[in-house]
Write an enzyme that holds these catalytic residues in place. Structure first.
Site, mmCIF file in Angstrom:
data_model
loop_
_atom_site.group_PDB
_atom_site.id
_atom_site.type_symbol
_atom_site.label_atom_id
_atom_site.label_comp_id
_atom_site.label_asym_id
_atom_site.label_seq_id
_atom_site.Cartn_x
_atom_site.Cartn_y
_atom_site.Cartn_z
ATOM 1 N N ASN A 118 -7.788 1.526 9.610
ATOM 2 C CA ASN A 118 -6.537 1.739 10.333
ATOM 3 C C ASN A 118 -6.839 1.753 11.827
ATOM 4 O OD1 ASN A 118 -5.466 2.192 7.809
ATOM 5 N ND2 ASN A 118 -4.942 4.339 8.162
ATOM 6 N N ARG B 60 0.845 -1.183 0.000
ATOM 7 C CA ARG B 60 0.000 0.000 0.000
ATOM 8 C C ARG B 60 0.888 1.244 0.000
ATOM 9 N NH1 ARG B 60 -2.991 3.141 4.755
ATOM 10 N NH2 ARG B 60 -3.960 4.705 3.427
ATOM 11 N N GLU C 240 -7.650 8.257 6.395
ATOM 12 C CA GLU C 240 -7.968 8.802 7.717
ATOM 13 C C GLU C 240 -8.546 10.214 7.672
ATOM 14 O OE1 GLU C 240 -4.725 6.265 10.349
ATOM 15 O OE2 GLU C 240 -4.359 8.389 10.004
ATOM 16 N N TYR D 39 -4.771 1.412 15.945
ATOM 17 C CA TYR D 39 -3.532 1.256 16.703
ATOM 18 C C TYR D 39 -3.764 1.023 18.194
ATOM 19 C CZ TYR D 39 -1.004 2.992 12.591
ATOM 20 O OH TYR D 39 -0.479 3.141 11.330
ATOM 21 N N GLU E 178 -3.719 -0.204 8.015
ATOM 22 C CA GLU E 178 -2.605 0.231 8.873
ATOM 23 C C GLU E 178 -2.765 -0.362 10.254
ATOM 24 O OE1 GLU E 178 -1.538 4.360 9.310
ATOM 25 O OE2 GLU E 178 -1.973 4.773 7.202
ATOM 26 N N HIS F 96 -3.266 10.955 0.601
ATOM 27 C CA HIS F 96 -2.780 10.687 1.953
ATOM 28 C C HIS F 96 -2.304 12.007 2.560
ATOM 29 C CE1 HIS F 96 -1.257 7.265 4.642
ATOM 30 N NE2 HIS F 96 -1.023 8.391 5.317
#
Length: 483
Positions: free
Chosen positions: A325, A95, A185, A327, A385, A140
């Site tokens: 994504n 990606r 995002e 985390y 991600e 992005h």
């Protein structure tokens, strides 16, 4: 006696097999492993070969920042080595993002930079030659500065500029790209760039700018999806989606008010963009709360722009997969609404929260996947991600342990919850410029920023990931020593 011994032996053999299955759970053969990067964070060559400035170039140059993306990982010149590393890792997909101003220096069709198109065409074809699927992000965060000067995501004409850009990309690369991502995002981009000003383009408009950004961005995403659907899908048979970011959010207690705060937080973050695309219109809780507070602020209309019915229908359904994504995880609690005053997103949301950065062992990611699957029924989910930032060094066992726990959550969701997660992209293929610092290292390949050659060196996590891809067995920690 014989019969008893037979069944006893059968019981132990069966138990051993069951235990072995749980100890060596494998990813399905169809599951894709990948890694990701972003143009501004790795390419460098910020003004070479006809590239125009982006908002992030300007953001750091205007601050005279000690660190910027001018050289970064120098992937503009070292892309062949990056493709070789992706091949050696065994990646099934890579990606990356296209820098809009590298192919359209001022963001418009007034100037088309063929050298920029050639750069991405060469990269894509090299990946395809190694059987690595390119997953291409169109935006992005690195908007051409000229488009920002015209208002950027505060200007509805951005939709038209974005249309011209994405059509050029589809025409230039569509025959080799089967997975497109329109925006990365959007929550964070609107929040930082148009809400609180701590990211490019640096507008501090926390009460309305970030909502205008989201309104224009969703219309732009829908336009990009519809263009592909109407003009390119029959020929190229690709898929188009948008990358949404979300942590899992738990309630601090089982109190009904904390549970309400949990759902409100998920809707103000994930639902902010997921609801219009997967269900139609903003989340009701956002519509109601922002309208109510806007009225109390003596405004004539809500700070959250209202979609027309035509816009709702145009945006709804503009997805071929759910790209996610994630985390960390949060825990939230109820708090009384703040008094009416200076408007802001945080006052509109109004919850108390804390971050738990070690969430993978408490099934938080599995909960998030179930929430996405149940709430939005996306058909398929692609993890675009996930990773852990560490300090510099090659023995990054903390990253390996994080990935083991995280991927364990993911595998449970696939095997036990029957959620169709089609792939996982680790962030990041290499250390990169993390939007203001080179100190935090997210890469599984180290980049030596003190070297003019930006030397790449595999970390232990790269060898661990290489082995995981080769075996598809999560708990197999044997390291392959050749590169």
């Amino acid at each position: 006696m014989y019969s008893k011994m037979y069944y006893l032996l059968k019981f132990f053999v069966l138990g051993f097999l069951v235990q072995s299955c749980f100890a060596t759970k494998s990813f399905p053969e169809s599951f894709m492993f990948g890694a990701g990067t972003a143009a501004f964070q790795i390419e460098g060559a910020w003004n070479e070969d006809g590239k125009g400035p982006s908002i992030w170039d300007t953001f750091f140059h205007n601050k005279n920042a000690e660190e910027n993306g001018d050289v970064a990982c120098d992937s503009y010149h070292k892309w062949r080595e990056d493709v070789q590393n992706a091949k050696d890792l065994g990646l099934q997909f890579y990606r990356f993002s296209i820098a809009w101003s590298r192919i359209l220096p001022n963001g418009t069709l007034n100037i088309v930079n063929q050298k920029g198109i050639d750069y991405y065409s060469n990269l894509i074809k090299a990946l395809k030659a190694e059987n690595i699927e390119p997953v291409v992000t169109l935006y992005h965060w690195d908007m051409p500065q000229h488009i920002s000067d015209l208002g950027g995501l505060l200007n509805v004409q951005f939709v038209d500029y974005f249309e011209d850009y994405v059509r050029l990309c589809y025409n230039s690369f569509g025959s080799d790209v089967k997975y497109w991502v329109t925006f990365n995002e959007p929550t964070i981009h609107c929040f930082m760039g148009y809400g609180y000003g701590n990211g490019a383009p640096g507008f501090a408009l926390p009460g309305d700018g970030l909502y205008q950004c989201s309104y224009v961005l969703l219309k732009s995403h829908a336009r990009a999806y519809r263009i592909y659907d109407e003009e390119f899908r029959d020929q190229y048979q690709g898929k188009v989606g948008i990358v949404l970011e979300s942590s899992w959010v738990d309630a601090e207690t089982d109190d009904l008010l904390d549970l309400e705060a949990q759902e409100r937080s998920l809707q103000f973050n994930l639902g902010w963009f997921a609801n219009p695309i997967f269900k139609g219109n903003w989340p009701e809780v956002m519509i109601d709360r922002i309208a109510n507070r806007s009225q109390l602020e003596n405004l004539a209309r809500s700070r959250l722009p209202a979609f027309t019915q035509d816009e709702i229908e145009y945006i709804n359904g503009t997805h071929d997969f759910f790209a996610l994504n994630t985390y960390y995880s949060n825990a939230v609690r109820y708090e009384d609404d703040e008094p009416i005053g200076t408007p802001s997103y945080s006052k509109d949301l109004s919850v108390g929260s804390s971050i738990n950065r070690n969430f993978s062992d408490n099934q938080a990611f599995r909960k998030l996947l179930n929430y996405v699957n149940d709430r939005y029924n996306p058909g398929s989910i692609l993890i675009t991600e996930n990773g852990k930032g560490t300090s510099d060094g090659l023995e990054d066992t903390d990253r390996i342990e994080y990935l083991k726990l995280y991927l364990g959550n993911l595998l449970d969701a696939i095997l036990e919850d029957n959620i169709n997660v089609i792939g996982y992209s680790l962030w990041s293929l290499m250390d990169n410029f993390e939007w203001g610092t080179y100190e935090t290292r997210f890469g599984i390949i180290r980049v030596d920023y003190d070297s003019p050659n930006r030397t790449r060196t595999w970390k232990e996590s790269a060898r661990w990931y290489q082995n995981l891809i080769a075996t598809r067995v999560l708990d197999n920690s044997t390291i392959i020593i050749n590169n």
